[in-house]
Motif scaffolding. Structure first.
Motif, PDB file in Angstrom:
ATOM      1  N   PRO A 183       0.593  -1.240  -0.109  1.00  0.00           N
ATOM      2  CA  PRO A 183       0.126   0.025   0.010  1.00  0.00           C
ATOM      3  C   PRO A 183       0.781   1.215  -0.163  1.00  0.00           C
ATOM      4  CG  PRO A 183      -0.850  -1.552   1.425  1.00  0.00           C
ATOM      5  CD  PRO A 183       0.349  -2.142   1.149  1.00  0.00           C
ATOM      6  N   ALA A 184       0.335   2.194  -0.487  1.00  0.00           N
ATOM      7  CA  ALA A 184       1.045   3.754  -0.614  1.00  0.00           C
ATOM      8  C   ALA A 184       1.582   4.307   0.528  1.00  0.00           C
ATOM      9  CB  ALA A 184      -0.133   4.746  -1.282  1.00  0.00           C
ATOM     10  N   ALA A 197      10.382   5.250   2.606  1.00  0.00           N
ATOM     11  CA  ALA A 197      11.040   6.392   1.946  1.00  0.00           C
ATOM     12  C   ALA A 197      11.393   7.383   3.158  1.00  0.00           C
ATOM     13  CB  ALA A 197      10.052   7.109   0.966  1.00  0.00           C
ATOM     14  N   ALA A 198      10.437   7.613   4.249  1.00  0.00           N
ATOM     15  CA  ALA A 198      10.786   8.544   5.060  1.00  0.00           C
ATOM     16  C   ALA A 198      11.895   7.932   6.007  1.00  0.00           C
ATOM     17  CB  ALA A 198       9.498   8.780   6.029  1.00  0.00           C
ATOM     18  N   GLU A 243       1.717  12.969   3.972  1.00  0.00           N
ATOM     19  CA  GLU A 243       1.849  13.170   5.562  1.00  0.00           C
ATOM     20  C   GLU A 243       3.044  12.380   6.183  1.00  0.00           C
ATOM     21  OE1 GLU A 243      -0.571  12.609   9.742  1.00  0.00           O
ATOM     22  OE2 GLU A 243      -1.644  12.270   7.790  1.00  0.00           O
ATOM     23  N   ALA A 244       3.175  11.066   5.562  1.00  0.00           N
ATOM     24  CA  ALA A 244       4.489  10.265   6.212  1.00  0.00           C
ATOM     25  C   ALA A 244       5.728  10.942   5.970  1.00  0.00           C
ATOM     26  CB  ALA A 244       4.168   8.898   5.650  1.00  0.00           C
ATOM     27  N   LEU A 245       5.432  11.696   4.860  1.00  0.00           N
ATOM     28  CA  LEU A 245       6.992  12.111   4.138  1.00  0.00           C
ATOM     29  C   LEU A 245       7.195  13.799   4.537  1.00  0.00           C
ATOM     30  CD1 LEU A 245       6.527  10.814   0.558  1.00  0.00           C
ATOM     31  CD2 LEU A 245       8.039  10.113   2.044  1.00  0.00           C
ATOM     32  N   GLY A 252       8.694  19.750  -1.713  1.00  0.00           N
ATOM     33  CA  GLY A 252       8.422  19.941  -3.052  1.00  0.00           C
ATOM     34  C   GLY A 252       7.593  18.797  -3.696  1.00  0.00           C
ATOM     35  N   MET A 253       6.774  18.240  -2.939  1.00  0.00           N
ATOM     36  CA  MET A 253       6.182  16.953  -3.254  1.00  0.00           C
ATOM     37  C   MET A 253       5.246  16.966  -4.515  1.00  0.00           C
ATOM     38  SD  MET A 253       5.431  14.848   0.185  1.00  0.00           S
ATOM     39  CE  MET A 253       5.456  16.045   1.410  1.00  0.00           C
ATOM     40  N   ARG A 254       5.064  16.141  -5.306  1.00  0.00           N
ATOM     41  CA  ARG A 254       4.306  16.213  -6.777  1.00  0.00           C
ATOM     42  C   ARG A 254       3.561  14.797  -6.935  1.00  0.00           C
ATOM     43  NH1 ARG A 254       7.444  18.923 -11.140  1.00  0.00           N
ATOM     44  NH2 ARG A 254       5.679  18.717 -12.260  1.00  0.00           N
TER      45      ARG A 254
END
Length: 379
Positions: free
Chosen positions: A310-311, A318-319, A351-353, A359-361
């Motif tokens: 899951p995403a 990644a965090a 939110e997790a990141l 600069g999230m896209r």
């Protein structure tokens, strides 16, 4: 097509797997009243008077691929002569040195495949004085055949938006990936690099999590990066760039089928020399690897994660792994949509990141399936 001032029509492309989200996003950009016609469940004609503003908003959206100006529509139920003459006329009027056509059949009366129709149209255009160049054309005409009507646009002709997001992707795939690629994933990372304007080169260090069978690693290596690839599965070493130095670190109870030309290393004894490999494959489940071991192999300039979980779980990985990245390092993260709570999955992932990236896209790229691609930069 109407030529009234400030009135234009555009063909908007998206993926029917995200139909509800795409329509809602399109309505928020152009307004519900501007949707003129549905050509299919993934192609819509839109009326707009805010040409550049709408085009850029569509390009910057999450679910919509691109928009192309609708040049004209013509009846082709009795043949393509009228279409061929119009296309030749457009090429002359716009002073294109050459062109080619790409056909997409939706509910066409003509039962032949798209390639056969393209050949006929190109031959017909030449009779009207047009020059056809299949390799390096000045313009590419996109022709959508719906029933007995052809809708014509020019790929990338009106704007810079959408050049890398080609709905006709099955006709414009990278030759090297087609001939030598390992998996569909290589097209995904190629699209991500283009859309998010990521530049990598010699000297870059990359961390590829969920690497098997090796498509992203091959792409990164081909473009100059050295890669640490993490996956308990098999990676196709033979498909990597020629003369690459490759080593594998075997996890507990892991084996390598063919070690010829491959160095086998011990995780506990890794040192700076491990960074000299073009590909260092840690053949182990991610949860069995200590973050401190990744930090020792870094710092990395780019991290790519494509795992079938899951995403939000991918975002948490990644965090956690951000410790191994340089400040300003790039993140390319595949967000798998495991249910219909799409917007919630995106929000939870961001939110997790949030504490480690900026600069999230997020974008639905053409080679994504029921998934989205997130880009971010390490803080």
């Amino acid at each position: 097509m109407s030529l009234v001032a400030n009135y234009m029509q555009y063909i908007v492309f998206f993926d029917k797997r995200f139909l509800r989200q795409s329509i809602n996003e399109l309505k928020s950009i152009t307004g519900e009243s501007k949707i003129s016609k549905y050509l299919s469940d993934s192609i819509i004609i839109v009326d707009t008077g805010e040409k550049e503003a709408d085009l850029k908003a569509i390009y910057d959206s999450v679910f919509l691929y691109k928009a192309e100006e609708l040049l004209f529509e013509v009846d082709v139920s009795s043949g393509y002569a009228g279409l061929e003459e119009k296309l030749a006329g457009v090429q002359k009027e716009k002073k294109y040195q050459s062109s080619k056509t790409e056909v997409l059949k939706e509910t066409a009366i003509d039962e032949r495949n798209a390639k056969s129709i393209e050949v006929e149209i190109g031959t017909g255009m030449e009779k009207y004085g047009a020059k056809i160049d299949l390799v390096n054309p000045s313009a590419v005409f996109h022709i959508i055949i719906n029933g007995g009507t052809a809708y014509v646009s020019i790929a990338g002709s009106s704007n810079a938006y959408g050049a890398t997001l080609d709905y006709f992707r099955h006709r414009n795939m990278d030759k090297d990936i087609l001939e030598n690629g390992i998996s569909r994933a290589e097209f995904k990372i190629q699209e991500a690099m283009g859309y998010f304007d990521i530049k990598i080169g010699k000297g870059f260090r990359a961390l590829d999590i969920g690497a098997a069978p090796g498509g992203w690693s091959r792409y990164l290596m081909k473009n100059g990066a050295s890669v640490v690839a993490i996956d308990a599965g098999r990676i196709n070493y033979s498909a990597m760039p020629e003369n690459s130095r490759i080593a594998v670190v075997l996890g507990k109870e892991r084996e390598i089928a063919d070690a010829e030309g491959i160095d086998v290393l011990d995780m506990e004894k890794l040192d700076e020399s491990a960074k000299s490999y073009g590909l260092l494959h840690i053949k182990e489940l991610f949860e069995n690897i200590k973050i401190s071991e990744l930090v020792k192999l870094g710092p990395f300039d780019i991290m790519c994660i494509d795992i079938n979980i899951p995403a939000q779980e991918s975002a948490i990985i990644a965090a956690v792994c951000s410790e191994a990245l340089k400040k300003g390092a790039f993140l390319i993260l595949t967000l798998k949509m495991t249910d219909d709570r799409i917007e919630q999955a995106i929000a939870k992932s961001k939110e997790a990141l949030g504490a480690t990236y900026e600069g999230m896209r997020v974008k639905k790229l053409p080679h994504d399936r029921k998934e989205l691609t997130l880009f971010a930069v390490k803080i």
